[in-house]
Design a protein around this motif. Structure first.
Motif, PDB file in Angstrom:
ATOM      1  N   ASP A   1     -25.832 -42.030  34.672  1.00  0.00           N
ATOM      2  CA  ASP A   1     -26.647 -40.920  35.175  1.00  0.00           C
ATOM      3  C   ASP A   1     -26.617 -39.800  34.132  1.00  0.00           C
ATOM      4  OD1 ASP A   1     -27.809 -38.778  36.427  1.00  0.00           O
ATOM      5  OD2 ASP A   1     -26.351 -38.659  38.068  1.00  0.00           O
ATOM      6  N   PRO A   2     -27.698 -39.650  33.335  1.00  0.00           N
ATOM      7  CA  PRO A   2     -27.663 -38.663  32.248  1.00  0.00           C
ATOM      8  C   PRO A   2     -27.690 -37.218  32.712  1.00  0.00           C
ATOM      9  CG  PRO A   2     -29.837 -39.649  32.422  1.00  0.00           C
ATOM     10  CD  PRO A   2     -28.953 -40.409  33.371  1.00  0.00           C
ATOM     11  N   SER A   3     -27.917 -36.973  34.001  1.00  0.00           N
ATOM     12  CA  SER A   3     -27.962 -35.589  34.481  1.00  0.00           C
ATOM     13  C   SER A   3     -26.563 -34.996  34.628  1.00  0.00           C
ATOM     14  CB  SER A   3     -28.687 -35.523  35.827  1.00  0.00           C
ATOM     15  OG  SER A   3     -27.925 -36.150  36.851  1.00  0.00           O
ATOM     16  N   ARG A   4     -25.536 -35.848  34.616  1.00  0.00           N
ATOM     17  CA  ARG A   4     -24.155 -35.383  34.731  1.00  0.00           C
ATOM     18  C   ARG A   4     -23.401 -35.722  33.453  1.00  0.00           C
ATOM     19  NH1 ARG A   4     -21.524 -38.120  39.564  1.00  0.00           N
ATOM     20  NH2 ARG A   4     -23.051 -39.799  39.227  1.00  0.00           N
ATOM     21  N   PRO A   5     -22.428 -34.905  33.061  1.00  0.00           N
ATOM     22  CA  PRO A   5     -21.742 -35.136  31.786  1.00  0.00           C
ATOM     23  C   PRO A   5     -20.749 -36.290  31.839  1.00  0.00           C
ATOM     24  CG  PRO A   5     -20.770 -33.258  32.899  1.00  0.00           C
ATOM     25  CD  PRO A   5     -21.978 -33.649  33.713  1.00  0.00           C
ATOM     26  N   VAL A   6     -20.635 -36.979  30.716  1.00  0.00           N
ATOM     27  CA  VAL A   6     -19.573 -37.950  30.493  1.00  0.00           C
ATOM     28  C   VAL A   6     -18.314 -37.177  30.095  1.00  0.00           C
ATOM     29  CG1 VAL A   6     -18.805 -39.874  29.035  1.00  0.00           C
ATOM     30  CG2 VAL A   6     -21.207 -39.731  29.789  1.00  0.00           C
ATOM     31  N   SER A   7     -17.142 -37.670  30.490  1.00  0.00           N
ATOM     32  CA  SER A   7     -15.900 -37.031  30.074  1.00  0.00           C
ATOM     33  C   SER A   7     -14.919 -38.080  29.566  1.00  0.00           C
ATOM     34  CB  SER A   7     -15.268 -36.243  31.226  1.00  0.00           C
ATOM     35  OG  SER A   7     -14.865 -37.104  32.274  1.00  0.00           O
ATOM     36  N   PHE A   8     -13.975 -37.637  28.738  1.00  0.00           N
ATOM     37  CA  PHE A   8     -12.910 -38.530  28.310  1.00  0.00           C
ATOM     38  C   PHE A   8     -11.582 -37.782  28.319  1.00  0.00           C
ATOM     39  CE2 PHE A   8     -14.358 -36.680  24.279  1.00  0.00           C
ATOM     40  CZ  PHE A   8     -13.165 -36.367  23.643  1.00  0.00           C
ATOM     41  N   THR A   9     -10.528 -38.547  28.564  1.00  0.00           N
ATOM     42  CA  THR A   9      -9.169 -38.023  28.510  1.00  0.00           C
ATOM     43  C   THR A   9      -8.561 -38.423  27.182  1.00  0.00           C
ATOM     44  OG1 THR A   9      -8.941 -38.218  30.913  1.00  0.00           O
ATOM     45  CG2 THR A   9      -6.919 -37.998  29.639  1.00  0.00           C
ATOM     46  N   SER A  10      -7.998 -37.476  26.484  1.00  0.00           N
ATOM     47  CA  SER A  10      -7.566 -37.675  25.110  1.00  0.00           C
ATOM     48  C   SER A  10      -6.284 -38.488  25.006  1.00  0.00           C
ATOM     49  CB  SER A  10      -7.324 -36.315  24.447  1.00  0.00           C
ATOM     50  OG  SER A  10      -6.146 -35.726  25.010  1.00  0.00           O
ATOM     51  N   VAL A  11      -5.992 -38.887  23.780  1.00  0.00           N
ATOM     52  CA  VAL A  11      -4.629 -39.290  23.434  1.00  0.00           C
ATOM     53  C   VAL A  11      -3.781 -38.022  23.400  1.00  0.00           C
ATOM     54  CG1 VAL A  11      -5.391 -41.302  22.121  1.00  0.00           C
ATOM     55  CG2 VAL A  11      -5.155 -39.096  20.960  1.00  0.00           C
ATOM     56  N   ASP A  12      -2.480 -38.176  23.174  1.00  0.00           N
ATOM     57  CA  ASP A  12      -1.607 -37.002  23.107  1.00  0.00           C
ATOM     58  C   ASP A  12      -2.061 -36.052  22.003  1.00  0.00           C
ATOM     59  OD1 ASP A  12      -0.144 -38.227  25.063  1.00  0.00           O
ATOM     60  OD2 ASP A  12       1.480 -38.892  23.744  1.00  0.00           O
ATOM     61  N   CYS A  13      -2.125 -34.751  22.333  1.00  0.00           N
ATOM     62  CA  CYS A  13      -2.611 -33.732  21.395  1.00  0.00           C
ATOM     63  C   CYS A  13      -1.536 -32.662  21.203  1.00  0.00           C
ATOM     64  CB  CYS A  13      -3.885 -33.078  21.939  1.00  0.00           C
ATOM     65  SG  CYS A  13      -5.216 -34.246  22.292  1.00  0.00           S
ATOM     66  N   PHE A  14      -1.440 -32.135  19.980  1.00  0.00           N
ATOM     67  CA  PHE A  14      -0.380 -31.173  19.701  1.00  0.00           C
ATOM     68  C   PHE A  14      -0.714 -30.342  18.466  1.00  0.00           C
ATOM     69  CE2 PHE A  14       0.523 -35.505  18.372  1.00  0.00           C
ATOM     70  CZ  PHE A  14       0.593 -35.390  16.986  1.00  0.00           C
ATOM     71  N   ALA A  15      -0.283 -29.087  18.505  1.00  0.00           N
ATOM     72  CA  ALA A  15      -0.362 -28.229  17.324  1.00  0.00           C
ATOM     73  C   ALA A  15       0.741 -28.638  16.355  1.00  0.00           C
ATOM     74  CB  ALA A  15      -0.211 -26.773  17.708  1.00  0.00           C
ATOM     75  N   THR A  16       0.466 -28.445  15.056  1.00  0.00           N
ATOM     76  CA  THR A  16       1.465 -28.776  14.039  1.00  0.00           C
ATOM     77  C   THR A  16       1.787 -27.604  13.119  1.00  0.00           C
ATOM     78  OG1 THR A  16      -0.293 -29.666  12.624  1.00  0.00           O
ATOM     79  CG2 THR A  16       0.911 -31.237  14.004  1.00  0.00           C
ATOM     80  N   GLY A  17       0.983 -26.543  13.163  1.00  0.00           N
ATOM     81  CA  GLY A  17       1.260 -25.387  12.317  1.00  0.00           C
ATOM     82  C   GLY A  17       0.472 -24.184  12.788  1.00  0.00           C
ATOM     83  N   LEU A  18       1.146 -23.052  12.979  1.00  0.00           N
ATOM     84  CA  LEU A  18       0.493 -21.835  13.454  1.00  0.00           C
ATOM     85  C   LEU A  18       0.629 -20.735  12.415  1.00  0.00           C
ATOM     86  CD1 LEU A  18       1.773 -21.730  17.168  1.00  0.00           C
ATOM     87  CD2 LEU A  18      -0.235 -22.906  16.238  1.00  0.00           C
ATOM     88  N   ASP A  19      -0.472 -20.013  12.194  1.00  0.00           N
ATOM     89  CA  ASP A  19      -0.478 -18.846  11.299  1.00  0.00           C
ATOM     90  C   ASP A  19       0.076 -19.187   9.916  1.00  0.00           C
ATOM     91  OD1 ASP A  19      -1.527 -17.218  13.305  1.00  0.00           O
ATOM     92  OD2 ASP A  19       0.459 -16.696  14.066  1.00  0.00           O
ATOM     93  N   ILE A  20      -0.494 -20.208   9.317  1.00  0.00           N
ATOM     94  CA  ILE A  20      -0.064 -20.661   7.997  1.00  0.00           C
ATOM     95  C   ILE A  20      -0.925 -19.973   6.932  1.00  0.00           C
ATOM     96  CG2 ILE A  20       0.335 -22.641   6.494  1.00  0.00           C
ATOM     97  CD1 ILE A  20       1.988 -22.611   9.089  1.00  0.00           C
ATOM     98  N   SER A  21      -0.291 -19.257   6.024  1.00  0.00           N
ATOM     99  CA  SER A  21      -1.019 -18.566   4.956  1.00  0.00           C
ATOM    100  C   SER A  21      -1.281 -19.541   3.814  1.00  0.00           C
ATOM    101  CB  SER A  21      -0.213 -17.374   4.455  1.00  0.00           C
ATOM    102  OG  SER A  21      -0.921 -16.699   3.428  1.00  0.00           O
ATOM    103  N   ILE A  22      -2.544 -19.583   3.360  1.00  0.00           N
ATOM    104  CA  ILE A  22      -2.949 -20.504   2.296  1.00  0.00           C
ATOM    105  C   ILE A  22      -3.644 -19.706   1.200  1.00  0.00           C
ATOM    106  CG2 ILE A  22      -4.327 -22.534   1.725  1.00  0.00           C
ATOM    107  CD1 ILE A  22      -4.133 -23.306   4.710  1.00  0.00           C
ATOM    108  N   GLN A  23      -3.082 -19.735   0.008  1.00  0.00           N
ATOM    109  CA  GLN A  23      -3.662 -19.044  -1.151  1.00  0.00           C
ATOM    110  C   GLN A  23      -4.757 -19.913  -1.756  1.00  0.00           C
ATOM    111  OE1 GLN A  23      -2.459 -15.934  -2.451  1.00  0.00           O
ATOM    112  NE2 GLN A  23      -4.312 -15.977  -3.696  1.00  0.00           N
ATOM    113  N   LEU A  24      -5.954 -19.342  -1.931  1.00  0.00           N
ATOM    114  CA  LEU A  24      -7.078 -20.094  -2.480  1.00  0.00           C
ATOM    115  C   LEU A  24      -7.257 -19.812  -3.969  1.00  0.00           C
ATOM    116  CD1 LEU A  24      -9.812 -19.711   0.277  1.00  0.00           C
ATOM    117  CD2 LEU A  24      -8.252 -21.618  -0.108  1.00  0.00           C
ATOM    118  N   PRO A  25      -7.787 -20.773  -4.718  1.00  0.00           N
ATOM    119  CA  PRO A  25      -8.128 -20.519  -6.122  1.00  0.00           C
ATOM    120  C   PRO A  25      -9.186 -19.426  -6.219  1.00  0.00           C
ATOM    121  CG  PRO A  25      -8.246 -22.869  -5.608  1.00  0.00           C
ATOM    122  CD  PRO A  25      -8.096 -22.152  -4.309  1.00  0.00           C
ATOM    123  N   ASN A  26      -9.184 -18.709  -7.326  1.00  0.00           N
ATOM    124  CA  ASN A  26     -10.179 -17.654  -7.511  1.00  0.00           C
ATOM    125  C   ASN A  26     -11.576 -18.250  -7.585  1.00  0.00           C
ATOM    126  OD1 ASN A  26      -8.336 -15.559  -7.487  1.00  0.00           O
ATOM    127  ND2 ASN A  26      -8.051 -15.567  -9.714  1.00  0.00           N
TER     128      ASN A  26
END
Length: 394
Positions: A162-187
Motif C-alpha cells: 500500500d504506497p499510501s502508507r510508509p514502509v519502515s525498517f528496524t536497524s541493526v545495532d547503532c552507536f556513536a563512536t566519536g563526539l566533538d572531534i576536532s579535525i584540522q583541514l589542509p589549506n
C-alpha cells in the motif's frame, strides 16, 4: 524478447531490473541475469568486487545509469536464509563500490518484495508473515551489516503493498563512536587558513561523519542557498583527511567485522531547516555525500539510524522519541519525502562500548519508476564497462 536475445552478446546474459526511488533517490533492483555468487553474504560481496565489478559499473554508470545511480543485487541464498534467520539477502551498489547498508534501498525493496510473486526472484515470498489487523507484512532482509526487519503496509489481503502508507525498517545495532572531534583541514582558497571543523562519528549499518553547517564560514546561509561545487570539494577533502589520519581509525572501527570498518559518508547537518512530521519532536536537514561523492537525494536511511544513535548518546533524544530528517528534495518538494526516525530501545552488548548502543526505526515512502532489460551487443566496446563524465575531467 527475441530481439533482446539476438542483440545480446553470447557471453553476457540480459539483466532484468526494476527501478524505484525513495524520496527521490534511485534504486535499481537487479532481479535476474546476475552471475552466481557463493559463500556468506560478505564473501559474496568480495566475490562481486573481484570478479564482476564490471557488471556493477555497467548497470550503475553511463550509458545505462549515471554518476548518482544506486543499486541492489538480490541474493536468494545466504548463510542467514539457509538458517531461516532471513528471507532474502541483498548487496548494495554505488558509483564506486558496495555499501554495507542502505535505508532508502531497504524501503524500496520492502515494497518490491511484497509485490512480487515470482518465486524465482523471491523463493520465500509465500513464507512472509502477514498481519491482517495491521494490514502489514514483515520480511527479514539480510544486508552486509546484518539482518534488518522490514514492515510493509499492504492491501487488505496482503497480496501487494500500500504506497499510501510508509514502509519502515528496524536497524541493526547503532552507536556513536566519536563526539566533538576536532579535525584540522589542509589549506585551501575555499576556506580560511588553519581551518578545523568539529565532527561527530556514528554507525547505523555504515559509518558516518557529521558536521554542523553553523561552523562553516563559507556556508553563510547553511543549506538554504549554497555552492554545491564548494561543498563537494570540502566534503571530499574532509573525507580524505579522516581516512589519512590513523588516530581517527577508532571512530570507524566495527566491533565485530573489519569489512564494515570504513568511512562511508560525510553529512552536513542544518538543524535550522525542516518541518516536523506528525509524531516527531523536531526536524533537521542534511546533505549526504557518500561513495565517490554521490549526493543522496533522500535523507539517507542508515544515516538516520546513525543520527538517532548520536542524538541518544548526546542526551538530545530518549527512548521512544521520534525526529524528522529532511533532504534537499523533501525541503523543496513535499514534507512526506522526509524520513521519520525513532529510538526504539537501548541494546546491551557483551562487550561494553564507550557510547550507548540502540535499535532504531526508520520510515519513508518509495515508488516504482521503471522496468528494464539491459543487454550488451558483442560489438559494443563503449558500454561493456560503464563510465562517467566526471571522471574524464580528473
Amino acid at each position: 524478447m527475441d530481439l533482446i536475445k539476438s542483440l545480446s552478446a553470447s557471453e553476457n546474459e540480459p539483466i532484468t531490473c526494476i527501478d524505484m526511488h525513495t524520496c527521490g533517490e534511485p534504486t535499481r533492483i537487479i532481479l535476474k541475469g546476475y552471475p552466481s555468487l557463493t559463500g556468506t553474504l560478505l564473501e559474496q560481496r568480495s566475490q562481486a568486487k573481484a570478479q564482476y565489478d564490471h557488471i556493477r559499473r555497467r548497470l550503475m554508470l553511463e550509458p545505462r545509469g549515471h554518476f548518482d545511480m544506486y543499486g541492489a543485487i538480490l541474493r536468494q541464498e545466504t548463510e542467514m536464509t539457509n538458517t531461516g534467520e532471513a528471507d532474502i539477502g541483498v548487496l548494495f551498489t554505488t558509483n564506486d563500490g558496495y555499501s554495507t547498508m542502505c535505508g532508502h534501498a531497504t524501503i524500496a525493496l520492502g515494497r518490491f518484495l511484497v509485490d512480487t510473486h515470482d518465486l524465482d526472484v523471491f523463493p520465500n515470498r509465500t513464507k512472509l508473515r502477514f498481519d491482517p489487523e495491521e494490514r502489514t507484512t514483515q520480511l527479514r532482509l539480510h544486508a552486509p551489516c546484518g539482518v534488518v526487519e522490514v514492515t510493509v503496509p499492504t492491501t487488505d489481503d496482503g497480496s501487494k503493498s500500500d504506497p499510501s502508507r510508509p514502509v519502515s525498517f528496524t536497524s541493526v545495532d547503532c552507536f556513536a563512536t566519536g563526539l566533538d572531534i576536532s579535525i584540522q583541514l589542509p589549506n585551501s582558497p575555499l576556506w580560511p587558513s588553519n581551518f578545523s571543523v568539529v565532527a561527530d562519528f556514528s554507525y547505523g549499518g555504515a559509518f558516518y561523519c557529521f558536521v554542523n553547517v553553523r561552523q562553516l564560514t563559507f556556508l553563510e546561509n547553511g543549506l538554504r542557498n549554497f555552492d554545491m561545487d564548494v561543498v563537494n570539494q570540502f566534503t571530499r577533502v574532509l573525507k580524505a583527511t579522516i581516512n589519512g589520519d590513523g588516530e581517527l581509525s577508532y571512530s570507524l572501527k566495527h566491533p565485530k567485522e573489519d569489512d564494515l570498518s570504513f568511512l562511508y559518508s560525510v553529512i552536513l547537518v542544518d538543524d535550522t531547516l525542516g518541518v516536523a512530521l506528525p509524531g516527531s519532536q523536531g526536524a533537521e536537514a542534511g546533505l549526504c555525500f557518500f561513495a565517490d561523492q554521490q549526493v543522496d537525494r533522500s535523507p539517507t536511511g542508515s544515516a538516520v539510524s546513525a543520527r538517532l544513535a548520536l542524538a541518544y548518546a548526546l542526551g538530545r533524544l530518549h527512548m521512544g522519541d521520534s525526529w524528522t530528517y529532511h533532504s534537499l528534495v523533501s525541503l523543496k518538494r513535499r514534507d512526506e519525502a522526509a524520513f521519520v526516525g525513532t529510538v526504539l530501545e537501548e541494546v546491551k552488548l557483551e562487550e561494553p562500548m564507550k557510547y550507548p548502543c540502540v535499535s532504531t526505526k526508520v520510515q519513508g515512502h518509495a515508488s516504482y519508476t521503471g522496468h528494464h532489460v539491459f543487454i550488451i551487443e558483442k560489438d559494443d566496446l563503449i558500454s561493456n564497462d560503464g563510465f562517467t563524465m566526471e571522471r574524464f575531467a580528473k
